[in-house]
Design a protein around this motif. Sequence first.
Motif, PDB file in Angstrom:
ATOM      1  N   LYS A  70      21.115  20.245 -13.079  1.00 22.54           N
ATOM      2  CA  LYS A  70      20.498  19.355 -14.066  1.00 22.54           C
ATOM      3  C   LYS A  70      21.024  19.679 -15.460  1.00 22.54           C
ATOM      4  CE  LYS A  70      16.040  17.810 -15.912  1.00 22.54           C
ATOM      5  NZ  LYS A  70      14.552  17.951 -15.833  1.00 22.54           N
ATOM      6  N   VAL A  71      21.114  20.971 -15.767  1.00 21.38           N
ATOM      7  CA  VAL A  71      21.641  21.394 -17.061  1.00 21.38           C
ATOM      8  C   VAL A  71      23.133  21.090 -17.160  1.00 21.38           C
ATOM      9  CG1 VAL A  71      22.140  23.401 -18.509  1.00 21.38           C
ATOM     10  CG2 VAL A  71      19.900  23.169 -17.426  1.00 21.38           C
ATOM     11  N   PHE A  72      23.867  21.428 -16.120  1.00 24.70           N
ATOM     12  CA  PHE A  72      25.321  21.231 -16.133  1.00 24.70           C
ATOM     13  C   PHE A  72      25.670  19.762 -16.362  1.00 24.70           C
ATOM     14  CE2 PHE A  72      29.614  20.918 -14.467  1.00 24.70           C
ATOM     15  CZ  PHE A  72      30.200  22.117 -14.857  1.00 24.70           C
ATOM     16  N   LEU A  73      24.984  18.878 -15.644  1.00 19.98           N
ATOM     17  CA  LEU A  73      25.284  17.451 -15.753  1.00 19.98           C
ATOM     18  C   LEU A  73      24.757  16.849 -17.055  1.00 19.98           C
ATOM     19  CD1 LEU A  73      24.617  16.319 -12.064  1.00 19.98           C
ATOM     20  CD2 LEU A  73      26.797  16.933 -13.137  1.00 19.98           C
ATOM     21  N   SER A  74      23.728  17.463 -17.628  1.00 19.57           N
ATOM     22  CA  SER A  74      23.223  16.971 -18.911  1.00 19.57           C
ATOM     23  C   SER A  74      24.236  17.221 -20.022  1.00 19.57           C
ATOM     24  CB  SER A  74      21.894  17.651 -19.260  1.00 19.57           C
ATOM     25  OG  SER A  74      22.090  19.004 -19.658  1.00 19.57           O
ATOM     26  N   GLU A  79      29.257  12.253 -14.094  1.00 21.27           N
ATOM     27  CA  GLU A  79      30.553  12.190 -13.408  1.00 21.27           C
ATOM     28  C   GLU A  79      31.070  13.580 -13.038  1.00 21.27           C
ATOM     29  OE1 GLU A  79      31.350  12.177 -17.868  1.00 21.27           O
ATOM     30  OE2 GLU A  79      29.967  11.199 -16.473  1.00 21.27           O
ATOM     31  N   ALA A  80      30.539  14.621 -13.690  1.00 22.31           N
ATOM     32  CA  ALA A  80      30.977  15.985 -13.391  1.00 22.31           C
ATOM     33  C   ALA A  80      30.527  16.431 -11.999  1.00 22.31           C
ATOM     34  CB  ALA A  80      30.444  16.951 -14.447  1.00 22.31           C
ATOM     35  N   LYS A  81      29.593  15.696 -11.412  1.00 21.69           N
ATOM     36  CA  LYS A  81      29.119  16.044 -10.066  1.00 21.69           C
ATOM     37  C   LYS A  81      30.268  16.027  -9.063  1.00 21.69           C
ATOM     38  CE  LYS A  81      25.634  16.920  -7.237  1.00 21.69           C
ATOM     39  NZ  LYS A  81      24.879  18.190  -7.313  1.00 21.69           N
TER      40      LYS A  81
END
Length: 235
Positions: A70-74, A79-81
């Motif tokens: 959740k933090v990483f994608l925020s 699209e980083a998923k």
Amino acid sequence: MAITTVLFDLDGTLLPMDQELFTKIYFKNLAARLAPLGYEPEKLIDTIWKGTYAMYTNTGETTNEEAFWKVFLSIYGEEAKKDEPEFEKFYQNEFVKAKDGCGFNPKAGKLVKELKEKGYKVALATNPLFPEIATYQRIQWAGLDADDFELITTYENSNYCKPNIDYFKDFLSRIDEKPENCLMVGNDAYEDMVAQKLGMKVFLLTHSLINDKDIDISIYPNGDFDDLRDYIMTL
């Protein structure tokens, strides 16, 4: 009442570790793996620390894995998923280089095997900040196998972290044990020894001691693996 179950921490306990060196090697190689995808190293490392903090402070609403992403994608966008498989490849290929930041203590594996032979239940209460693949590798570096443990906490299967007392409550619920039947063994004078508040017995291993809060460690049974073995035999 005699104990029936021993919970071990991993990093710095069963697996001797120079945390600073381990972290340096880990980030260097992860940044190198993701750089070709456009991840600037400094921002990436800062983001991972923020994701780690989200896991560390997780209060149970999500898994630690979900809290991290959740933090990483925020920060990087949804699209980083698509880059998540690159993390998996990193753990499959480059993560082993971080072993250079770890040592090896044959007495760790020997004691785990001895306890199992004597009928104790043994579980791995490692802080679940890493995925299963990285946790299982570090278990192997310690000369052990995942099958040696009743339960291993990873970021996929956990909703809390140490020193949150709910981590230990959840852990004991999952192995169906009462606190008074358990011994928690770790090298962190705060994160591991907090299990005592739940009614568990504790033992502080001092060979890779972490004591950021300057706790008087004499209040806990402590020492090396020989001392630990002797202590368990008195319980």
